[in-house]
Design a protein around this motif. Structure first.
Motif, short mmCIF file in Angstrom:
data_model
loop_
_atom_site.label_atom_id
_atom_site.label_comp_id
_atom_site.label_asym_id
_atom_site.label_seq_id
_atom_site.Cartn_x
_atom_site.Cartn_y
_atom_site.Cartn_z
N GLY A 126 -16.17 -0.45 9.10
CA GLY A 126 -16.49 -1.23 7.91
C GLY A 126 -15.28 -2.01 7.42
O GLY A 126 -14.16 -1.83 7.88
N HIS A 127 -15.53 -2.90 6.44
CA HIS A 127 -14.49 -3.82 5.99
C HIS A 127 -13.96 -3.50 4.58
O HIS A 127 -13.01 -4.14 4.13
CB HIS A 127 -15.03 -5.25 6.01
N ARG A 128 -14.57 -2.55 3.90
CA ARG A 128 -14.13 -2.24 2.54
C ARG A 128 -12.81 -1.46 2.56
O ARG A 128 -12.60 -0.60 3.41
CB ARG A 128 -15.19 -1.42 1.80
N ASN A 129 -11.94 -1.79 1.62
CA ASN A 129 -10.65 -1.08 1.48
C ASN A 129 -9.87 -1.04 2.79
O ASN A 129 -9.23 -0.04 3.10
CB ASN A 129 -10.86 0.34 0.95
N ARG A 130 -9.92 -2.11 3.55
CA ARG A 130 -9.32 -2.11 4.89
C ARG A 130 -7.82 -1.89 4.86
O ARG A 130 -7.26 -1.23 5.73
CB ARG A 130 -9.67 -3.41 5.63
N ILE A 131 -7.15 -2.43 3.86
CA ILE A 131 -5.70 -2.30 3.81
C ILE A 131 -5.29 -0.85 3.53
O ILE A 131 -4.41 -0.30 4.19
CB ILE A 131 -5.11 -3.27 2.76
N GLU A 132 -5.93 -0.24 2.55
CA GLU A 132 -5.63 1.15 2.23
C GLU A 132 -5.94 2.06 3.42
O GLU A 132 -5.17 2.97 3.74
CB GLU A 132 -6.43 1.59 1.00
N ARG A 133 -7.04 1.81 4.09
CA ARG A 133 -7.41 2.65 5.23
C ARG A 133 -6.50 2.40 6.44
O ARG A 133 -6.22 3.32 7.21
CB ARG A 133 -8.88 2.43 5.59
N PHE A 134 -6.04 1.16 6.61
CA PHE A 134 -5.07 0.89 7.67
C PHE A 134 -3.76 1.62 7.39
O PHE A 134 -3.16 2.21 8.29
CB PHE A 134 -4.83 -0.62 7.77
N ALA A 151 8.55 -2.26 8.97
CA ALA A 151 8.36 -3.68 8.67
C ALA A 151 6.88 -4.00 8.71
O ALA A 151 6.15 -3.53 9.59
CB ALA A 151 9.11 -4.55 9.67
N VAL A 152 6.44 -4.78 7.74
CA VAL A 152 5.06 -5.27 7.71
C VAL A 152 5.11 -6.77 7.96
O VAL A 152 5.83 -7.50 7.26
CB VAL A 152 4.39 -4.98 6.35
N GLY A 153 4.36 -7.23 8.94
CA GLY A 153 4.29 -8.65 9.23
C GLY A 153 2.90 -9.18 8.92
O GLY A 153 1.92 -8.43 8.95
N HIS A 154 2.81 -10.45 8.62
CA HIS A 154 1.51 -11.02 8.28
C HIS A 154 1.39 -12.46 8.78
O HIS A 154 2.38 -13.15 8.98
CB HIS A 154 1.29 -11.00 6.75
N ALA A 155 0.13 -12.87 9.00
CA ALA A 155 -0.18 -14.26 9.36
C ALA A 155 -0.84 -14.92 8.16
O ALA A 155 -2.05 -14.73 7.94
CB ALA A 155 -1.10 -14.29 10.58
N ASP A 156 -0.06 -15.61 7.37
CA ASP A 156 -0.55 -16.35 6.20
C ASP A 156 -1.31 -15.44 5.24
O ASP A 156 -2.36 -15.81 4.70
CB ASP A 156 -1.44 -17.51 6.66
N ALA A 161 -0.08 -8.37 2.75
CA ALA A 161 1.08 -7.70 3.33
C ALA A 161 1.82 -6.88 2.27
O ALA A 161 2.24 -5.75 2.52
CB ALA A 161 2.02 -8.71 3.96
N ALA A 162 1.97 -7.44 1.07
CA ALA A 162 2.63 -6.72 -0.03
C ALA A 162 1.81 -5.49 -0.42
O ALA A 162 2.37 -4.41 -0.68
CB ALA A 162 2.82 -7.64 -1.23
N GLU A 163 0.49 -5.62 -0.42
CA GLU A 163 -0.38 -4.49 -0.74
C GLU A 163 -0.27 -3.41 0.32
O GLU A 163 -0.22 -2.21 0.01
CB GLU A 163 -1.83 -4.99 -0.85
N LEU A 164 -0.21 -3.83 1.59
CA LEU A 164 -0.07 -2.87 2.68
C LEU A 164 1.27 -2.14 2.60
O LEU A 164 1.34 -0.93 2.79
CB LEU A 164 -0.22 -3.58 4.02
N LEU A 165 2.34 -2.88 2.34
CA LEU A 165 3.66 -2.26 2.23
C LEU A 165 3.66 -1.21 1.12
O LEU A 165 4.17 -0.09 1.31
CB LEU A 165 4.72 -3.32 1.94
N PHE A 179 10.29 -3.53 4.59
CA PHE A 179 10.27 -4.92 4.14
C PHE A 179 9.08 -5.65 4.74
O PHE A 179 8.40 -5.15 5.65
CB PHE A 179 11.57 -5.64 4.51
N VAL A 180 8.81 -6.85 4.21
CA VAL A 180 7.72 -7.71 4.65
C VAL A 180 8.29 -8.99 5.25
O VAL A 180 9.29 -9.52 4.76
CB VAL A 180 6.78 -8.07 3.48
N THR A 181 7.66 -9.51 6.29
CA THR A 181 8.06 -10.77 6.88
C THR A 181 6.84 -11.44 7.52
O THR A 181 5.81 -10.78 7.72
CB THR A 181 9.17 -10.57 7.94
#
Length: 205
Positions: A126-134, A151-156, A161-165, A179-181
Motif C-alpha cells: 500500500g501507499h499510505r504512510n510510505r515514508i514512516e514505513r520505509f 545519508a538520505v538522498g532524494h530525487a526532487d 527526504a527531511a521527513e524520512l531523515l 544528513f540529506v542530499t
C-alpha cells in the motif's frame, strides 16, 4: 602521490572496467587505482567520502586501497522508488514484477548486495504512510545505530527526504552522523521523481 578512483558497481555497468583500462594506461606517470564500490548513488558517495577523510588524514594510496575493502563491506544502500515504471523501463525491475506490484499495491524496496548486485530486498504494502514505513523497514535491517553514518538522498523530493531523515533518527538514536542530499541523475532516471535512498556506513568496524 596518486589517485584512488571509486566507481559505481561493476554489476550492470561498464564504468569500472573502463576505469581499470584507463588506469593501466597512466600507470607510468602516476599510480591510479580503480575501485569497484559494489554500490550506487549515496552508498557510493559515502564510500568516496570515507576515502577522502582518510586522504585528509595523510593516508597513502596503498593504505586507502586496503581500507576500502572493509569500508565497502560496511556500506549499504536501499531505495524506495518514486515510480516502478521508470525502473522497468531502465531494466532494473522485470516487467513481471510491475504486474505483481500493481495487483497487490506493492512498493518495491531496491538494495545493493555485497557482490554489487542491485535487486529487490522487500516491499511496502500500500501507499499510505510510505515514508514512516520505509523508515521502520530500514531501521529493522540496519543493525545497531551507534557508530554508523546515515545519508538520505532524494530525487526532487526535499520535504519527503527531511521527513524520512527525522523518522530514521527517531528510530535509530545514537547515529554518528546523519544528513540529506540530492541523488544523481542516473538513479533519478531509473527511479523517477520522488525516489528516496538511504545509505548506511559503519565507521567503527
Amino acid at each position: 602521490a596518486g589517485i584512488v578512483s571509486i566507481h559505481v558497481t561493476g554489476w550492470g555497468s561498464g564504468t569500472f572496467q573502463a576505469a581499470q583500462s584507463a588506469a593501466a594506461r597512466t600507470a607510468a606517470r602516476a599510480p591510479v587505482v580503480a575501485v569497484d564500490s559494489r554500490n550506487v548513488s549515496i552508498g557510493q558517495g559515502l564510500i568516496a567520502l570515507r576515502a577522502a577523510e582518510l586522504a585528509a588524514q595523510g593516508c597513502s594510496v596503498e593504505e586507502i586501497t586496503r581500507a576500502l575493502d572493509g569500508i565497502i563491506v560496511n556500506t549499504r544502500a536501499w531505495a524506495l522508488l518514486g515510480s516502478i515504471e521508470h525502473a522497468v523501463r531502465g531494466g532494473r525491475v522485470p516487467p513481471s514484477k510491475r504486474i505483481i506490484a500493481r495487483l497487490l499495491r506493492l512498493e518495491p524496496i531496491l538494495a545493493t548486495f555485497p557482490d554489487g548486485r542491485i535487486g529487490t530486498a522487500g516491499a511496502l504494502l500500500g501507499h499510505r504512510n510510505r515514508i514512516e514505513r520505509f523508515a521502520r523497514w530500514v531501521a529493522k535491517h540496519a543493525g545497531p545505530p551507534a557508530g554508523q553514518r546515515l545519508a538520505v538522498g532524494h530525487a526532487d523530493a526535499p520535504q519527503a527526504a527531511a521527513e524520512l531523515l527525522a523518522a530514521l533518527q527517531a528510530r535509530m538514536p545514537g547515529l554518528e552522523q546523519a544528513f540529506v542530499t540530492e541523488i544523481g541523475t542516473a538513479l533519478g532516471v531509473h527511479g523517477g521523481p520522488g525516489t528516496l535512498v538511504v545509505a548506511l556506513q559503519r565507521l567503527d568496524a
